[in-house]
Design a protein around this motif. Structure first.
Motif, PDB file in Angstrom:
ATOM      1  N   PHE A  79       1.002  -1.188  -0.006  1.00  0.00           N
ATOM      2  CA  PHE A  79       0.020   0.038   0.066  1.00  0.00           C
ATOM      3  C   PHE A  79       0.929   1.101  -0.012  1.00  0.00           C
ATOM      4  O   PHE A  79       0.344   2.277  -0.313  1.00  0.00           O
ATOM      5  N   SER A  80       2.107   1.209   0.562  1.00  0.00           N
ATOM      6  CA  SER A  80       2.931   2.373   0.841  1.00  0.00           C
ATOM      7  C   SER A  80       3.279   2.830  -0.679  1.00  0.00           C
ATOM      8  O   SER A  80       3.772   3.907  -1.168  1.00  0.00           O
ATOM      9  N   GLU A  81       3.063   2.080  -1.741  1.00  0.00           N
ATOM     10  CA  GLU A  81       3.444   2.390  -3.205  1.00  0.00           C
ATOM     11  C   GLU A  81       2.435   3.340  -3.738  1.00  0.00           C
ATOM     12  O   GLU A  81       2.831   4.252  -4.639  1.00  0.00           O
ATOM     13  N   TYR A  82       1.299   3.825  -3.006  1.00  0.00           N
ATOM     14  CA  TYR A  82       0.391   4.744  -3.546  1.00  0.00           C
ATOM     15  C   TYR A  82       0.477   5.992  -2.975  1.00  0.00           C
ATOM     16  O   TYR A  82      -0.358   6.798  -3.124  1.00  0.00           O
ATOM     17  N   TYR A  83       1.157   6.269  -1.804  1.00  0.00           N
ATOM     18  CA  TYR A  83       1.566   7.684  -1.424  1.00  0.00           C
ATOM     19  C   TYR A  83       2.827   7.814  -1.030  1.00  0.00           C
ATOM     20  O   TYR A  83       3.733   7.017  -0.992  1.00  0.00           O
ATOM     21  N   THR A  84       3.177   9.109  -0.689  1.00  0.00           N
ATOM     22  CA  THR A  84       4.426   9.668  -0.437  1.00  0.00           C
ATOM     23  C   THR A  84       4.186  10.334   0.909  1.00  0.00           C
ATOM     24  O   THR A  84       3.342  11.143   0.972  1.00  0.00           O
ATOM     25  N   ALA A  85       4.987  10.160   1.997  1.00  0.00           N
ATOM     26  CA  ALA A  85       5.030  10.745   3.316  1.00  0.00           C
ATOM     27  C   ALA A  85       5.781  11.720   3.077  1.00  0.00           C
ATOM     28  O   ALA A  85       6.714  12.225   2.890  1.00  0.00           O
ATOM     29  N   ALA A  86       4.913  12.957   3.748  1.00  0.00           N
ATOM     30  CA  ALA A  86       5.414  14.321   3.740  1.00  0.00           C
ATOM     31  C   ALA A  86       5.241  15.024   5.125  1.00  0.00           C
ATOM     32  O   ALA A  86       3.793  15.310   5.453  1.00  0.00           O
ATOM     33  N   TYR A  87       6.201  15.419   5.951  1.00  0.00           N
ATOM     34  CA  TYR A  87       5.582  15.825   7.351  1.00  0.00           C
ATOM     35  C   TYR A  87       4.716  14.881   8.078  1.00  0.00           C
ATOM     36  O   TYR A  87       4.938  13.542   8.315  1.00  0.00           O
ATOM     37  N   ASP A  88       3.475  15.586   8.580  1.00  0.00           N
ATOM     38  CA  ASP A  88       2.581  14.516   9.108  1.00  0.00           C
ATOM     39  C   ASP A  88       1.713  14.135   8.017  1.00  0.00           C
ATOM     40  O   ASP A  88       0.441  13.530   8.546  1.00  0.00           O
ATOM     41  N   GLY A  89       1.726  14.305   6.759  1.00  0.00           N
ATOM     42  CA  GLY A  89       0.704  13.808   5.933  1.00  0.00           C
ATOM     43  C   GLY A  89       1.338  12.675   4.828  1.00  0.00           C
ATOM     44  O   GLY A  89       2.424  12.639   4.680  1.00  0.00           O
ATOM     45  N   ALA A  90       0.253  12.313   4.200  1.00  0.00           N
ATOM     46  CA  ALA A  90       0.548  11.190   3.041  1.00  0.00           C
ATOM     47  C   ALA A  90      -0.236  11.802   1.867  1.00  0.00           C
ATOM     48  O   ALA A  90      -1.341  11.908   1.984  1.00  0.00           O
ATOM     49  N   ILE A  91       0.692  11.859   0.771  1.00  0.00           N
ATOM     50  CA  ILE A  91       0.352  12.488  -0.229  1.00  0.00           C
ATOM     51  C   ILE A  91       0.020  11.488  -1.526  1.00  0.00           C
ATOM     52  O   ILE A  91       1.059  10.505  -1.568  1.00  0.00           O
ATOM     53  N   LEU A  92      -1.338  11.070  -1.808  1.00  0.00           N
ATOM     54  CA  LEU A  92      -1.422   9.910  -2.776  1.00  0.00           C
ATOM     55  C   LEU A  92      -0.826  10.343  -4.014  1.00  0.00           C
ATOM     56  O   LEU A  92      -0.638  11.587  -4.439  1.00  0.00           O
ATOM     57  N   ARG A  93      -0.481   9.380  -4.903  1.00  0.00           N
ATOM     58  CA  ARG A  93       0.196   9.449  -6.024  1.00  0.00           C
ATOM     59  C   ARG A  93      -0.703  10.080  -7.041  1.00  0.00           C
ATOM     60  O   ARG A  93      -1.823  10.022  -7.245  1.00  0.00           O
ATOM     61  N   SER A  94      -0.008  11.101  -7.760  1.00  0.00           N
ATOM     62  CA  SER A  94      -0.982  12.095  -8.728  1.00  0.00           C
ATOM     63  C   SER A  94      -1.563  11.275  -9.657  1.00  0.00           C
ATOM     64  O   SER A  94      -2.401  11.638 -10.361  1.00  0.00           O
ATOM     65  N   SER A  95      -0.952  10.169 -10.228  1.00  0.00           N
ATOM     66  CA  SER A  95      -1.721   9.289 -11.211  1.00  0.00           C
ATOM     67  C   SER A  95      -2.981   8.812 -10.755  1.00  0.00           C
ATOM     68  O   SER A  95      -3.738   8.394 -11.742  1.00  0.00           O
ATOM     69  N   LEU A  96      -3.284   8.612  -9.502  1.00  0.00           N
ATOM     70  CA  LEU A  96      -4.526   8.139  -9.003  1.00  0.00           C
ATOM     71  C   LEU A  96      -5.686   9.311  -9.260  1.00  0.00           C
ATOM     72  O   LEU A  96      -6.809   9.022  -9.290  1.00  0.00           O
ATOM     73  N   ARG A  97      -5.210  10.578  -9.320  1.00  0.00           N
ATOM     74  CA  ARG A  97      -6.001  11.612  -9.554  1.00  0.00           C
ATOM     75  C   ARG A  97      -6.347  11.822 -11.183  1.00  0.00           C
ATOM     76  O   ARG A  97      -7.381  12.747 -11.375  1.00  0.00           O
ATOM     77  N   GLU A  98      -5.655  11.362 -11.944  1.00  0.00           N
ATOM     78  CA  GLU A  98      -5.752  11.835 -13.558  1.00  0.00           C
ATOM     79  C   GLU A  98      -7.018  11.516 -13.964  1.00  0.00           C
ATOM     80  O   GLU A  98      -7.365  12.362 -14.820  1.00  0.00           O
ATOM     81  N   ASN A  99      -7.714  10.464 -13.784  1.00  0.00           N
ATOM     82  CA  ASN A  99      -9.033  10.116 -14.261  1.00  0.00           C
ATOM     83  C   ASN A  99     -10.331  10.406 -13.259  1.00  0.00           C
ATOM     84  O   ASN A  99     -11.334   9.703 -13.474  1.00  0.00           O
ATOM     85  N   ILE A 100     -10.183  11.177 -12.120  1.00  0.00           N
ATOM     86  CA  ILE A 100     -11.109  11.493 -11.387  1.00  0.00           C
ATOM     87  C   ILE A 100     -11.493  13.063 -11.812  1.00  0.00           C
ATOM     88  O   ILE A 100     -10.580  14.076 -11.480  1.00  0.00           O
ATOM     89  N   VAL A 101     -12.882  13.312 -11.641  1.00  0.00           N
ATOM     90  CA  VAL A 101     -13.281  14.590 -11.930  1.00  0.00           C
ATOM     91  C   VAL A 101     -14.232  14.877 -10.519  1.00  0.00           C
ATOM     92  O   VAL A 101     -15.016  14.317 -10.453  1.00  0.00           O
ATOM     93  N   PHE A 102     -13.573  15.852  -9.810  1.00  0.00           N
ATOM     94  CA  PHE A 102     -14.286  16.307  -8.594  1.00  0.00           C
ATOM     95  C   PHE A 102     -15.156  17.345  -8.681  1.00  0.00           C
ATOM     96  O   PHE A 102     -14.879  18.366  -9.331  1.00  0.00           O
ATOM     97  N   SER A 103     -16.692  17.299  -8.296  1.00  0.00           N
ATOM     98  CA  SER A 103     -17.436  18.465  -8.700  1.00  0.00           C
ATOM     99  C   SER A 103     -18.481  18.455  -7.757  1.00  0.00           C
ATOM    100  O   SER A 103     -18.928  17.387  -7.070  1.00  0.00           O
ATOM    101  N   GLN A 104     -19.206  19.616  -7.601  1.00  0.00           N
ATOM    102  CA  GLN A 104     -20.197  19.723  -6.583  1.00  0.00           C
ATOM    103  C   GLN A 104     -21.534  19.245  -7.276  1.00  0.00           C
ATOM    104  O   GLN A 104     -21.942  19.507  -8.592  1.00  0.00           O
ATOM    105  N   HIS A 105     -22.356  18.453  -6.510  1.00  0.00           N
ATOM    106  CA  HIS A 105     -23.607  17.942  -6.853  1.00  0.00           C
ATOM    107  C   HIS A 105     -24.391  17.632  -5.691  1.00  0.00           C
ATOM    108  O   HIS A 105     -23.946  17.102  -4.726  1.00  0.00           O
ATOM    109  N   ASN A 106     -25.687  18.107  -5.871  1.00  0.00           N
ATOM    110  CA  ASN A 106     -26.611  17.962  -4.641  1.00  0.00           C
ATOM    111  C   ASN A 106     -27.625  16.892  -4.894  1.00  0.00           C
ATOM    112  O   ASN A 106     -28.464  17.187  -5.962  1.00  0.00           O
TER     113      ASN A 106
END
Length: 278
Positions: A176-203
């Motif tokens: 699982f550690s392949e999917y994120y990079t540790a930075a300070y107190d946070g874990a940043i997910l690989r940018s490739s995981l965000r490539e095909n995701i569209v975040f948008s507001q919807h009610n």
């Protein structure tokens, strides 16, 4: 609001007026949320704001957008984690992925995505199964604040240990550690995981369908709606799914006793995974 007794209390009337005012002035519709749940959250918000009555809160919200933002953040439920209920993701991997392989392109709608952990979990499953490159995931939520956090893909480093165990139980194939990079107190997910995701507001309470999807996932959201809104959302999902499309709900949710029960077949009853009939 439904589920209020035939002899409503003053508080019930105040809550009804508050929610109606928010809908009419701002367009946010909470009028058909489960009455007991929304009442608890409003009472908690009153305490946090140091306001004595719901009527006083209404005046404050309608004249102060900053107060509205705080109210919306308190009202929506944002409890989630990566691979939450790992058996759901294992069932998705073993039962749904083989069906998705038959499509040249896959559209997925993750409704009520909150801070995004479950969206990224699905992305990881699709990546490991060799399908992510031909997927587009639309991740939506009514709350702008949580959507911004979801877009960042940064989570607490402390939570990664728990997420690792859930990932393994969900049938994870790598470290699982392949999917994120540790930075300070946070874990940043690989940018490739965000490539095909569209975040948008919807009610879900007020907005209509915006595409046709092969998969719709909406877990642990319907439980906060009353029966009127649940049926409305089930109609929205049914109209948004292609024939033989997949619908995934939360463990405490079901299509039973809805108008759409006979429009689906169960493919994993315990995990609330359904397939729309033609």
């Amino acid at each position: 609001m439904s589920a209020i007794s035939s002899a409503p209390t003053l508080e019930d009337i105040e809550i009804q007026l508050l929610l109606d005012g928010i809908y009419r002035y701002y367009g946010h519709d909470f009028r058909n949320y489960a009455a007991d749940s929304i009442k608890r959250r409003i009472r908690r918000f009153l305490s946090l704001e140091g306001v004595e009555t719901v009527s006083a809160l209404q005046a404050q919200i309608l004249h102060d957008r900053a107060c509205l933002k705080r109210f919306l953040l308190n009202l929506t439920v944002n409890v989630t984690s990566m691979f939450r209920d790992p058996s759901f993701f294992l069932a998705f991997r073993t039962l749904v992925v083989p069906l998705l392989r038959t499509y040249p392109f896959i559209r997925i709608w993750h409704a009520g995505c909150s801070t995004g952990q479950e969206v990224y979990s699905i992305a990881i499953v699709l990546h490991e199964e060799g399908l992510y490159h031909r997927c587009r995931i639309y991740a939506t939520d009514t709350n702008e604040v949580v959507l911004q956090k979801a877009k960042q893909g940064i989570f607490s480093l402390e939570s990664m240990q728990e997420y690792t165990q859930l990932y393994l139980k969900a049938g994870g194939k790598h470290s699982f550690s392949e999917y994120y990079t540790a930075a300070y107190d946070g874990a940043i997910l690989r940018s490739s995981l965000r490539e095909n995701i569209v975040f948008s507001q919807h009610n879900l309470a007020t907005d209509s369908s915006f595409n046709e999807f092969n998969v719709i996932i909406c877990r642990n959201v319907l439980i906060y709606f009353n029966h009127i809104l649940q049926d409305q959302v089930c109609n929205l999902f049914h109209n948004s799914l292609c024939p033989f499309g997949i619908l995934g709900l939360g463990r405490q949710e079901s299509l039973k006793f809805t108008s759409y029960e006979k429009q689906y077949e169960e493919i994993a009853a315990s995990e609330k995974l359904y397939r729309r009939l033609s």
